[in-house]
Motif scaffolding. Sequence first.
Motif, PDB file in Angstrom:
ATOM      1  N   MET A 192      18.957  23.618 -34.529  1.00  0.00           N
ATOM      2  CA  MET A 192      17.678  22.907 -34.407  1.00  0.00           C
ATOM      3  C   MET A 192      17.856  21.481 -34.900  1.00  0.00           C
ATOM      4  O   MET A 192      18.407  21.253 -35.972  1.00  0.00           O
ATOM      5  N   SER A 193      17.399  20.519 -34.141  1.00  0.00           N
ATOM      6  CA  SER A 193      17.560  19.117 -34.516  1.00  0.00           C
ATOM      7  C   SER A 193      16.647  18.778 -35.687  1.00  0.00           C
ATOM      8  O   SER A 193      15.565  19.351 -35.834  1.00  0.00           O
ATOM      9  N   PRO A 194      17.059  17.836 -36.542  1.00  0.00           N
ATOM     10  CA  PRO A 194      16.220  17.442 -37.677  1.00  0.00           C
ATOM     11  C   PRO A 194      14.884  16.861 -37.195  1.00  0.00           C
ATOM     12  O   PRO A 194      14.817  16.196 -36.170  1.00  0.00           O
ATOM     13  N   ARG A 195      13.837  17.125 -37.938  1.00  0.00           N
ATOM     14  CA  ARG A 195      12.531  16.559 -37.607  1.00  0.00           C
ATOM     15  C   ARG A 195      12.483  15.093 -38.024  1.00  0.00           C
ATOM     16  O   ARG A 195      13.165  14.684 -38.963  1.00  0.00           O
ATOM     17  N   ALA A 196      11.631  14.336 -37.344  1.00  0.00           N
ATOM     18  CA  ALA A 196      11.547  12.899 -37.606  1.00  0.00           C
ATOM     19  C   ALA A 196      11.068  12.606 -39.021  1.00  0.00           C
ATOM     20  O   ALA A 196      11.344  11.529 -39.556  1.00  0.00           O
ATOM     21  N   THR A 197      10.345  13.550 -39.632  1.00  0.00           N
ATOM     22  CA  THR A 197       9.822  13.328 -40.982  1.00  0.00           C
ATOM     23  C   THR A 197      10.445  14.286 -41.996  1.00  0.00           C
ATOM     24  O   THR A 197       9.933  14.448 -43.095  1.00  0.00           O
ATOM     25  N   GLY A 198      11.557  14.929 -41.626  1.00  0.00           N
ATOM     26  CA  GLY A 198      12.282  15.772 -42.564  1.00  0.00           C
ATOM     27  C   GLY A 198      11.633  17.122 -42.780  1.00  0.00           C
ATOM     28  O   GLY A 198      10.973  17.675 -41.898  1.00  0.00           O
ATOM     29  N   GLU A 199      11.823  17.659 -43.989  1.00  0.00           N
ATOM     30  CA  GLU A 199      11.275  18.971 -44.320  1.00  0.00           C
ATOM     31  C   GLU A 199       9.749  18.943 -44.249  1.00  0.00           C
ATOM     32  O   GLU A 199       9.109  17.920 -44.522  1.00  0.00           O
ATOM     33  N   GLN A 200       9.174  20.107 -43.888  1.00  0.00           N
ATOM     34  CA  GLN A 200       7.733  20.256 -43.771  1.00  0.00           C
ATOM     35  C   GLN A 200       7.288  21.315 -44.779  1.00  0.00           C
ATOM     36  O   GLN A 200       7.718  22.467 -44.695  1.00  0.00           O
ATOM     37  N   TRP A 201       6.433  20.939 -45.732  1.00  0.00           N
ATOM     38  CA  TRP A 201       5.998  21.867 -46.770  1.00  0.00           C
ATOM     39  C   TRP A 201       4.532  22.215 -46.552  1.00  0.00           C
ATOM     40  O   TRP A 201       3.638  21.367 -46.698  1.00  0.00           O
ATOM     41  N   GLN A 202       4.296  23.466 -46.212  1.00  0.00           N
ATOM     42  CA  GLN A 202       2.953  23.913 -45.841  1.00  0.00           C
ATOM     43  C   GLN A 202       2.236  24.546 -47.033  1.00  0.00           C
ATOM     44  O   GLN A 202       2.828  25.303 -47.800  1.00  0.00           O
ATOM     45  N   LEU A 203       0.966  24.219 -47.178  1.00  0.00           N
ATOM     46  CA  LEU A 203       0.102  24.780 -48.216  1.00  0.00           C
ATOM     47  C   LEU A 203      -1.024  25.542 -47.529  1.00  0.00           C
ATOM     48  O   LEU A 203      -1.533  25.108 -46.479  1.00  0.00           O
ATOM     49  N   ARG A 204      -1.442  26.664 -48.119  1.00  0.00           N
ATOM     50  CA  ARG A 204      -2.561  27.438 -47.577  1.00  0.00           C
ATOM     51  C   ARG A 204      -3.469  27.916 -48.705  1.00  0.00           C
ATOM     52  O   ARG A 204      -2.997  28.255 -49.795  1.00  0.00           O
ATOM     53  N   HIS A 205      -4.759  27.933 -48.404  1.00  0.00           N
ATOM     54  CA  HIS A 205      -5.740  28.524 -49.318  1.00  0.00           C
ATOM     55  C   HIS A 205      -6.943  28.921 -48.473  1.00  0.00           C
ATOM     56  O   HIS A 205      -7.644  28.060 -47.943  1.00  0.00           O
ATOM     57  N   GLY A 206      -7.170  30.232 -48.344  1.00  0.00           N
ATOM     58  CA  GLY A 206      -8.251  30.685 -47.473  1.00  0.00           C
ATOM     59  C   GLY A 206      -8.059  30.149 -46.068  1.00  0.00           C
ATOM     60  O   GLY A 206      -6.980  30.271 -45.476  1.00  0.00           O
ATOM     61  N   GLY A 207      -9.092  29.501 -45.535  1.00  0.00           N
ATOM     62  CA  GLY A 207      -9.001  28.926 -44.193  1.00  0.00           C
ATOM     63  C   GLY A 207      -8.417  27.531 -44.155  1.00  0.00           C
ATOM     64  O   GLY A 207      -8.379  26.899 -43.096  1.00  0.00           O
ATOM     65  N   GLN A 208      -7.940  27.040 -45.312  1.00  0.00           N
ATOM     66  CA  GLN A 208      -7.386  25.689 -45.376  1.00  0.00           C
ATOM     67  C   GLN A 208      -5.868  25.702 -45.150  1.00  0.00           C
ATOM     68  O   GLN A 208      -5.176  26.605 -45.609  1.00  0.00           O
ATOM     69  N   LYS A 209      -5.404  24.667 -44.488  1.00  0.00           N
ATOM     70  CA  LYS A 209      -3.973  24.481 -44.293  1.00  0.00           C
ATOM     71  C   LYS A 209      -3.660  23.000 -44.404  1.00  0.00           C
ATOM     72  O   LYS A 209      -4.357  22.163 -43.812  1.00  0.00           O
ATOM     73  N   ALA A 210      -2.626  22.664 -45.159  1.00  0.00           N
ATOM     74  CA  ALA A 210      -2.168  21.282 -45.288  1.00  0.00           C
ATOM     75  C   ALA A 210      -0.649  21.260 -45.155  1.00  0.00           C
ATOM     76  O   ALA A 210       0.023  22.256 -45.439  1.00  0.00           O
ATOM     77  N   VAL A 211      -0.120  20.122 -44.719  1.00  0.00           N
ATOM     78  CA  VAL A 211       1.324  19.957 -44.587  1.00  0.00           C
ATOM     79  C   VAL A 211       1.722  18.624 -45.202  1.00  0.00           C
ATOM     80  O   VAL A 211       1.150  17.576 -44.863  1.00  0.00           O
ATOM     81  N   VAL A 212       2.701  18.673 -46.104  1.00  0.00           N
ATOM     82  CA  VAL A 212       3.295  17.501 -46.732  1.00  0.00           C
ATOM     83  C   VAL A 212       4.718  17.381 -46.207  1.00  0.00           C
ATOM     84  O   VAL A 212       5.408  18.398 -46.020  1.00  0.00           O
ATOM     85  N   VAL A 213       5.182  16.154 -45.962  1.00  0.00           N
ATOM     86  CA  VAL A 213       6.510  15.974 -45.375  1.00  0.00           C
ATOM     87  C   VAL A 213       7.457  15.290 -46.357  1.00  0.00           C
ATOM     88  O   VAL A 213       7.038  14.597 -47.281  1.00  0.00           O
ATOM     89  N   GLN A 214       8.734  15.484 -46.092  1.00  0.00           N
ATOM     90  CA  GLN A 214       9.784  14.926 -46.946  1.00  0.00           C
ATOM     91  C   GLN A 214       9.811  13.399 -46.887  1.00  0.00           C
ATOM     92  O   GLN A 214      10.057  12.739 -47.907  1.00  0.00           O
TER      93      GLN A 214
END
Length: 309
Positions: free
Chosen positions: A1-23
């Motif tokens: 798999m090729s590297p993503r343009a923004t590096g690692e993707q760190w996903q957070l979840r809480h109930g119906g919420q979802k957020a993603v922080v990038v490297q």
Amino acid sequence: MSPRATGEQWQLRHGGQKAVVVQLGGALRHYEVDGRQLLDGFTADARITGGRGQLLVPWPNRVGGGRYHFNGQDLQLPLTEPEKHNAIHGLLRWTPWQLLARSDHGVRVGTTLFPQPGYPFQLEVFADYRLGPEGLEVAVTATNVGDIAAPYGVGQHPYLTVGTGAVDTALLTVPARHRLCTDEQGLPTGHEPVEGTPYDFRTARPIGDQQLDTAFAGLDRDGSGRAVVRLAHPSGLHGIDLWLGEGTGYVQVYTGDTLPEPERRRRGVAVEAMSCPADAFRSGTDLAALEPGGSHVLRWGLGPWGTSG
């Protein structure tokens, strides 16, 4: 798999919420609640444009000419907005950040800002993102680990959306008594009361065709010390609050009219928590001078509300 343009993707979840922080730059890429997108962000494989979700360290906004004087030194920053002859949005946007801690609903990322031309100071910088019952909370902490005092400011650059397509019909509230006037370089020339002007958003109203790239000051805060900028759907049934807590003295509101991609213009409203105004490295206005071992914290967050049903 090729590297993503923004590096690692760190996903957070809480109930119906979802957020993603990038490297890349520790940026906030994505935030949704129950499937409703609340950030006009970017995909994992896309380049970051327009400052979307980026951390602005060690200064937010602009430094005119990139040249400033601090503690007896004349210093020159790289001109990263050459068309306006400015240094813009700090030095860490394009630096890979490290994952330091992670849980299902939180992540801590960090990096070191090493001494370099134009900024011969050393900082350790951390960003904590945490989802909870009230939404997303962000804390950005910088500590001077060098042996001389360092000038410091900070901000973050998310674009809010309430699903209206263009932002014209969205209802905006900005609890600020003043706005900063600027010149053609985007640098402050003074401030004026918003009362009686098109910049008075203390009561919710549609953005309409107004073009905003405006810093606001004199923030009115609630009993918890927070000032709350609100973007609401025209129905008034749902929206997103961006609250400004510790370390936030200013907020920049930008409707994206000058973005280089025409298709992204006026699709979201950038609401930038800032510790100091533009050009603080030259003016000294609310600029922090971090002594060795000293720290600064900026706290802000997102609070979704209402339903689209």
